[in-house]
Design a protein around this motif. Structure first.
Motif, PDB file in Angstrom:
ATOM      1  N   ARG A  59       0.839  -1.203   0.000  1.00 34.57           N
ATOM      2  CA  ARG A  59       0.000   0.000   0.000  1.00 34.57           C
ATOM      3  C   ARG A  59       0.871   1.248   0.000  1.00 34.57           C
ATOM      4  N   ALA A  60       1.964   1.198   0.746  1.00 37.42           N
ATOM      5  CA  ALA A  60       2.873   2.344   0.794  1.00 37.42           C
ATOM      6  C   ALA A  60       3.474   2.625  -0.581  1.00 37.42           C
ATOM      7  N   LEU A  61       3.855   1.567  -1.300  1.00 37.42           N
ATOM      8  CA  LEU A  61       4.398   1.752  -2.645  1.00 37.42           C
ATOM      9  C   LEU A  61       3.370   2.411  -3.560  1.00 37.42           C
ATOM     10  N   ALA A  62       2.130   1.983  -3.450  1.00 38.00           N
ATOM     11  CA  ALA A  62       1.083   2.558  -4.296  1.00 38.00           C
ATOM     12  C   ALA A  62       0.815   4.007  -3.917  1.00 38.00           C
ATOM     13  N   GLU A  63       0.734   4.292  -2.625  1.00 36.56           N
ATOM     14  CA  GLU A  63       0.400   5.643  -2.185  1.00 36.56           C
ATOM     15  C   GLU A  63       1.579   6.593  -2.292  1.00 36.56           C
ATOM     16  N   ALA A  64       2.796   6.050  -2.425  1.00 33.54           N
ATOM     17  CA  ALA A  64       3.966   6.898  -2.629  1.00 33.54           C
ATOM     18  C   ALA A  64       3.919   7.629  -3.964  1.00 33.54           C
ATOM     19  N   GLU A  65       3.082   7.173  -4.893  1.00 36.91           N
ATOM     20  CA  GLU A  65       2.955   7.858  -6.173  1.00 36.91           C
ATOM     21  C   GLU A  65       2.509   9.303  -5.982  1.00 36.91           C
ATOM     22  N   ALA A  66       1.883   9.603  -4.832  1.00 33.88           N
ATOM     23  CA  ALA A  66       1.398  10.964  -4.569  1.00 33.88           C
ATOM     24  C   ALA A  66       2.470  11.867  -3.971  1.00 33.88           C
ATOM     25  N   ILE A  67       3.650  11.327  -3.697  1.00 36.93           N
ATOM     26  CA  ILE A  67       4.713  12.153  -3.110  1.00 36.93           C
ATOM     27  C   ILE A  67       5.178  13.199  -4.115  1.00 36.93           C
ATOM     28  N   ALA A  68       5.189  14.451  -3.679  1.00 40.89           N
ATOM     29  CA  ALA A  68       5.685  15.543  -4.520  1.00 40.89           C
ATOM     30  C   ALA A  68       7.047  16.032  -4.044  1.00 40.89           C
ATOM     31  N   VAL A  69       7.252  16.081  -2.746  1.00 38.18           N
ATOM     32  CA  VAL A  69       8.554  16.408  -2.158  1.00 38.18           C
ATOM     33  C   VAL A  69       8.895  15.294  -1.185  1.00 38.18           C
ATOM     34  N   ARG A  70      10.173  15.062  -0.972  1.00 41.63           N
ATOM     35  CA  ARG A  70      10.604  13.837  -0.309  1.00 41.63           C
ATOM     36  C   ARG A  70      10.167  13.732   1.146  1.00 41.63           C
ATOM     37  N   THR A  71       9.748  14.836   1.759  1.00 50.35           N
ATOM     38  CA  THR A  71       9.275  14.770   3.140  1.00 50.35           C
ATOM     39  C   THR A  71       7.788  14.416   3.232  1.00 50.35           C
ATOM     40  N   ASP A  72       7.098  14.355   2.101  1.00 52.18           N
ATOM     41  CA  ASP A  72       5.676  13.984   2.104  1.00 52.18           C
ATOM     42  C   ASP A  72       5.506  12.554   2.596  1.00 52.18           C
ATOM     43  N   ARG A  73       4.458  12.311   3.358  1.00 52.27           N
ATOM     44  CA  ARG A  73       4.107  10.962   3.788  1.00 52.27           C
ATOM     45  C   ARG A  73       2.593  10.781   3.637  1.00 52.27           C
TER      46      ARG A  73
END
Length: 375
Positions: A59-73
């Motif tokens: 799930r984390a891999l899938a939701e990481a697609e929404a990361i815009a800057v590296r500090t986003d979680r």
């Protein structure tokens, strides 16, 4: 020499590898038996992920697609980061207990974390895991976040292991051109020329697509020994189409995200034919690496999960037409080579030595990296 533990959780999401080595950052201490064969660099350990752990990481891999800057979680990323850190702490504690060691016996830990997104072209690479929290919990200095400095400087941030590969090859007494192929979730190669020059890059998919296919089609985490692939026939037309992807003609250094390709590309095929096609895809992408070799390697040493896949090894020997040897057969560790590498890289970073180079990541000049946390 420093006693360093390396921790690796790869894109195959199987678990945490733990390895202890002794290194000064330039060399690694090897042990030899009476016959001159290299023995283990040090003790190793493994902490498997549970089905629940893997589900959270997927799930984390899938939701990481929404990361815009590296500090986003976004989404479950914060929960996944906390769990990754906790499980790595447990893995180290268990390792120390099993080997009669205490935190005082360890100088340093190299903590890779779990890659959830790697897009160096966008200046973005994220490995979740809190190095400072891990250091406080264990009472041992921790080096983490190895890739970011290189990516921020315009490099690919991968592969990072070539400098360890060369140190291990030298310690082993290898001479002449050599290729060290790691087939994890993504496959990467280190090409060592006869004069010691390095060239390294991701060759293409490794086990990730095969694992995803087997999980979806057969409810199994991987294709054990490559038996499913061996029972099928690759789709040659589909393979030809896959191999015209521009990645394979791009000159290295270059790197891939785990999700750059999808197992669903072979969706219409049977389970066996799909596994055969994806296994052949990994191998033929590796063979394309020879297009960039200054010297054809005399020998290929294979590590990672692919070294335990008989069908993959058979295909590698066929397509590379060279000596192909699983790392374990020469006294190296197929399973723990990357964990050992991150122990070595931690020592290099601690000593301010470069861990990435123009010929390995494309960064403009050799540079160190990693973020150090002290308890």
């Amino acid at each position: 020499m420093m006693r360093a533990i390396g921790l690796m959780s790869g894109t195959s999401l199987d678990g945490i590898d733990v390895a202890l080595i002794e290194s000064d950052g330039e060399t690694v201490r090897v042990r030899r038996g009476h016959n001159g064969r290299i023995g283990p660099l040090g003790p190793t350990g493994y902490r498997a992920y549970s089905d629940e752990d893997r589900a959270l990481l997927r799930r984390a891999l899938a939701e990481a697609e929404a990361i815009a800057v590296r500090t986003d979680r976004p989404g479950c990323l914060r929960e996944a980061e906390e769990r990754v850190t906790r499980l790595h702490a447990e893995a180290v504690e268990n390792f120390l207990t099993e080997n009669g060691l205490t935190p005082a016996d360890i100088d340093l830990i190299g903590f890779h974390g779990q890659t959830v997104i790697h897009r160096p072209g966008q200046g973005l690479t994220v490995q979740i895991g809190d190095g400072a929290r891990l250091s406080r919990h264990l009472g041992i200095p921790v080096v983490s976040d190895f890739r970011q400095a290189d990516v921020a400087a315009g490099g690919q941030g991968a592969p990072l292991v070539p400098i360890f590969h060369r140190a291990l090859a030298r310690a082993s007494g290898f001479e002449g051109s050599l290729a060290i192929l790691n087939i994890g979730g993504v496959a990467n190669v280190t090409l060592i020329a006869g004069n010691g020059d390095l060239l390294a890059f991701d060759t293409g998919p490794g086990n990730a697509l095969i694992d995803d296919w087997m999980s979806e089609r057969a409810s199994r985490p991987f294709d054990a020994r490559g038996s499913t692939a061996a029972a099928g026939r690759p789709d040659e037309a589909l393979l030809a189409w896959l191999l015209v992807h521009p990645y394979f003609t791009r000159r290295p250094p270059k790197s891939l995200d785990r999700n750059s390709f999808s197992h669903r590309l072979v969706g219409p095929l049977s389970t066996e034919d799909g596994a055969a096609t994806l296994t052949a895809f990994t191998v033929r992408a590796v063979a394309r690496a020879l297009d960039f070799a200054s010297e054809p390697p005399r020998r290929w040493i294979v590590a990672g999960g692919g070294a335990r896949n008989d069908e993959m090894l058979r295909l590698l020997r066929h397509h590379l037409r060279a000596e192909v040897t699983p790392a374990d057969e020469i006294g190296w560790s197929s399973a723990f080579l990357e964990a050992q590498a991150f122990a070595h890289l931690a020592v290099r970073a601690w000593n301010g030595l470069p861990i990435t180079f123009p010929s390995t990541t494309g960064v403009s000049a050799p540079m160190t990296g990693g973020v150090t946390a002290r308890p």
